[in-house]
Design a protein around this motif. Structure first.
Motif, PDB file in Angstrom:
ATOM      1  N   UNK A  62      -8.844 -13.636   6.254  1.00 29.93           N
ATOM      2  CA  UNK A  62      -7.795 -14.481   6.825  1.00 29.93           C
ATOM      3  C   UNK A  62      -7.942 -14.542   8.353  1.00 29.93           C
ATOM      4  N   UNK A  63      -8.162 -13.383   8.968  1.00 32.65           N
ATOM      5  CA  UNK A  63      -8.326 -13.348  10.423  1.00 32.65           C
ATOM      6  C   UNK A  63      -9.537 -14.171  10.846  1.00 32.65           C
ATOM      7  N   UNK A  64     -10.638 -14.050  10.115  1.00 29.29           N
ATOM      8  CA  UNK A  64     -11.821 -14.844  10.437  1.00 29.29           C
ATOM      9  C   UNK A  64     -11.539 -16.328  10.280  1.00 29.29           C
ATOM     10  N   UNK A  65     -10.831 -16.692   9.206  1.00 34.38           N
ATOM     11  CA  UNK A  65     -10.523 -18.107   8.972  1.00 34.38           C
ATOM     12  C   UNK A  65      -9.665 -18.670  10.097  1.00 34.38           C
ATOM     13  N   UNK A  66      -8.684 -17.919  10.541  1.00 35.14           N
ATOM     14  CA  UNK A  66      -7.772 -18.415  11.561  1.00 35.14           C
ATOM     15  C   UNK A  66      -8.374 -18.344  12.966  1.00 35.14           C
ATOM     16  N   UNK A  67      -8.937 -17.199  13.337  1.00 35.04           N
ATOM     17  CA  UNK A  67      -9.432 -17.005  14.698  1.00 35.04           C
ATOM     18  C   UNK A  67     -10.825 -17.614  14.861  1.00 35.04           C
ATOM     19  N   UNK A  68     -11.749 -17.204  14.010  1.00 31.86           N
ATOM     20  CA  UNK A  68     -13.108 -17.739  14.088  1.00 31.86           C
ATOM     21  C   UNK A  68     -13.152 -19.222  13.786  1.00 31.86           C
TER      22      UNK A  68
ATOM     23  N   UNK B 197       0.822  -1.211   0.000  1.00 33.27           N
ATOM     24  CA  UNK B 197       0.000   0.000   0.000  1.00 33.27           C
ATOM     25  C   UNK B 197       0.855   1.259   0.000  1.00 33.27           C
ATOM     26  N   UNK B 198       2.130   1.137   0.337  1.00 32.99           N
ATOM     27  CA  UNK B 198       3.025   2.296   0.254  1.00 32.99           C
ATOM     28  C   UNK B 198       3.253   2.711  -1.196  1.00 32.99           C
ATOM     29  N   UNK B 199       3.150   1.756  -2.122  1.00 33.93           N
ATOM     30  CA  UNK B 199       3.362   2.054  -3.537  1.00 33.93           C
ATOM     31  C   UNK B 199       2.057   2.406  -4.238  1.00 33.93           C
ATOM     32  N   UNK B 200       1.017   1.646  -3.964  1.00 36.28           N
ATOM     33  CA  UNK B 200      -0.311   1.896  -4.540  1.00 36.28           C
ATOM     34  C   UNK B 200      -1.312   1.846  -3.383  1.00 36.28           C
ATOM     35  N   UNK B 201      -1.834   2.989  -2.971  1.00 35.73           N
ATOM     36  CA  UNK B 201      -2.736   3.013  -1.811  1.00 35.73           C
ATOM     37  C   UNK B 201      -3.971   2.120  -1.961  1.00 35.73           C
ATOM     38  N   UNK B 202      -4.385   1.819  -3.162  1.00 37.02           N
ATOM     39  CA  UNK B 202      -5.556   0.956  -3.360  1.00 37.02           C
ATOM     40  C   UNK B 202      -5.300  -0.468  -2.862  1.00 37.02           C
ATOM     41  N   UNK B 203      -4.045  -0.846  -2.721  1.00 41.49           N
ATOM     42  CA  UNK B 203      -3.720  -2.177  -2.209  1.00 41.49           C
ATOM     43  C   UNK B 203      -4.176  -2.304  -0.755  1.00 41.49           C
ATOM     44  N   UNK B 204      -4.370  -1.178  -0.092  1.00 44.94           N
ATOM     45  CA  UNK B 204      -4.898  -1.216   1.267  1.00 44.94           C
ATOM     46  C   UNK B 204      -6.278  -1.879   1.297  1.00 44.94           C
ATOM     47  N   UNK B 205      -7.048  -1.710   0.245  1.00 47.99           N
ATOM     48  CA  UNK B 205      -8.354  -2.373   0.157  1.00 47.99           C
ATOM     49  C   UNK B 205      -8.185  -3.892   0.119  1.00 47.99           C
ATOM     50  N   UNK B 206      -7.201  -4.352  -0.642  1.00 51.36           N
ATOM     51  CA  UNK B 206      -6.905  -5.790  -0.697  1.00 51.36           C
ATOM     52  C   UNK B 206      -6.545  -6.280   0.699  1.00 51.36           C
ATOM     53  N   UNK B 207      -5.720  -5.489   1.386  1.00 49.90           N
ATOM     54  CA  UNK B 207      -5.300  -5.862   2.732  1.00 49.90           C
ATOM     55  C   UNK B 207      -6.492  -5.965   3.673  1.00 49.90           C
ATOM     56  N   UNK B 208      -7.387  -5.007   3.606  1.00 50.77           N
ATOM     57  CA  UNK B 208      -8.538  -5.022   4.506  1.00 50.77           C
ATOM     58  C   UNK B 208      -9.476  -6.198   4.218  1.00 50.77           C
ATOM     59  N   UNK B 209      -9.761  -6.424   2.953  1.00 53.90           N
ATOM     60  CA  UNK B 209     -10.704  -7.491   2.588  1.00 53.90           C
ATOM     61  C   UNK B 209     -10.110  -8.868   2.882  1.00 53.90           C
ATOM     62  N   UNK B 210      -8.956  -9.157   2.305  1.00 50.73           N
ATOM     63  CA  UNK B 210      -8.383 -10.484   2.482  1.00 50.73           C
ATOM     64  C   UNK B 210      -7.805 -10.677   3.875  1.00 50.73           C
ATOM     65  N   UNK B 211      -7.269  -9.621   4.464  1.00 54.49           N
ATOM     66  CA  UNK B 211      -6.779  -9.722   5.841  1.00 54.49           C
ATOM     67  C   UNK B 211      -7.908 -10.033   6.799  1.00 54.49           C
ATOM     68  N   UNK B 212      -9.072  -9.420   6.572  1.00 49.86           N
ATOM     69  CA  UNK B 212     -10.233  -9.718   7.398  1.00 49.86           C
ATOM     70  C   UNK B 212     -10.706 -11.151   7.221  1.00 49.86           C
TER      71      UNK B 212
END
Length: 133
Positions: free
Chosen positions: A104-110, A87-102
Motif C-alpha cells: 500500500x505504501x509503495x502504491x501510494x508513495x512510489x 495483531x493484538x488478537x492474533x500476532x500472525x496478522x502482523x505479517x498481513x500488516x507488513x506485506x500489504x501495508x508495504x
C-alpha cells in the motif's frame, strides 16, 4: 453515437485498488481465523471475528473504488492501521500488516512519484517549440 472516453486513472489509484482488493480477501480470512482460534477476550463472543472480517472486506472493497479522491486514500491508510490492530488478537496478522501495508505504501508513495515524473515528461513532450530556438 461514439463511445465515451475513459477517465484517466493514476498509478496510485490503479495499484492501490488491486492491493486493497486482495487485502480484502485476506482480511476476511483473518476474521475467520480469529473466530476459529477463539482469540477474542472472554466477554466478547467469538463470532465477532467473522463480523470484523466481513466489515473490513466491505470497507476495503468500497475504498478501492474511492481512491480517485483524497479522502479515499486517507481511508486506505486508516484501514491499514485497523488491520494492524488485529495483531493484538492474533500476532500472525502482523505479517498481513507488513506485506500489504508495504504494498500500500509503495502504491501510494512510489506511485505518486512515478505519476509526477510521467506528467512532467508529458508536459515537456506536449510543449510547443519556442520560435527562433
Amino acid at each position: 453515437m461514439s463511445p465515451r472516453e475513459r477517465r484517466y486513472r493514476t498509478l496510485p489509484e490503479k495499484v492501490g485498488s488491486v492491493v486493497l482488493g486482495f487485502e480484502a480477501i485476506v482480511a476476511f480470512l483473518a476474521g475467520l481465523v480469529i473466530y476459529g482460534l477463539g482469540a477474542l477476550p472472554d466477554p466478547v463472543a467469538p463470532w465477532w471475528g467473522i463480523v470484523a472480517g466481513s466489515v473490513l472486506l466491505v470497507l476495503l472493497v468500497a475504498t478501492s473504488g474511492a481512491l480517485r479522491w483524497a479522502w479515499g486514500r486517507a481511508l486506505g491508510w486508516i484501514l491499514q492501521l485497523v488491520i494492524a490492530a488485529g495483531a493484538f488478537f492474533v500476532p500472525a496478522i502482523l505479517l498481513i500488516t507488513l506485506v500489504f501495508g508495504g504494498m500500500w505504501a509503495f502504491a501510494m508513495i512510489g506511485g505518486a512519484r512515478i505519476e509526477a515524473r510521467v506528467a512532467a515528461t508529458r508536459r515537456e513532450t506536449d510543449a510547443p517549440d519556442t520560435p527562433g530556438a
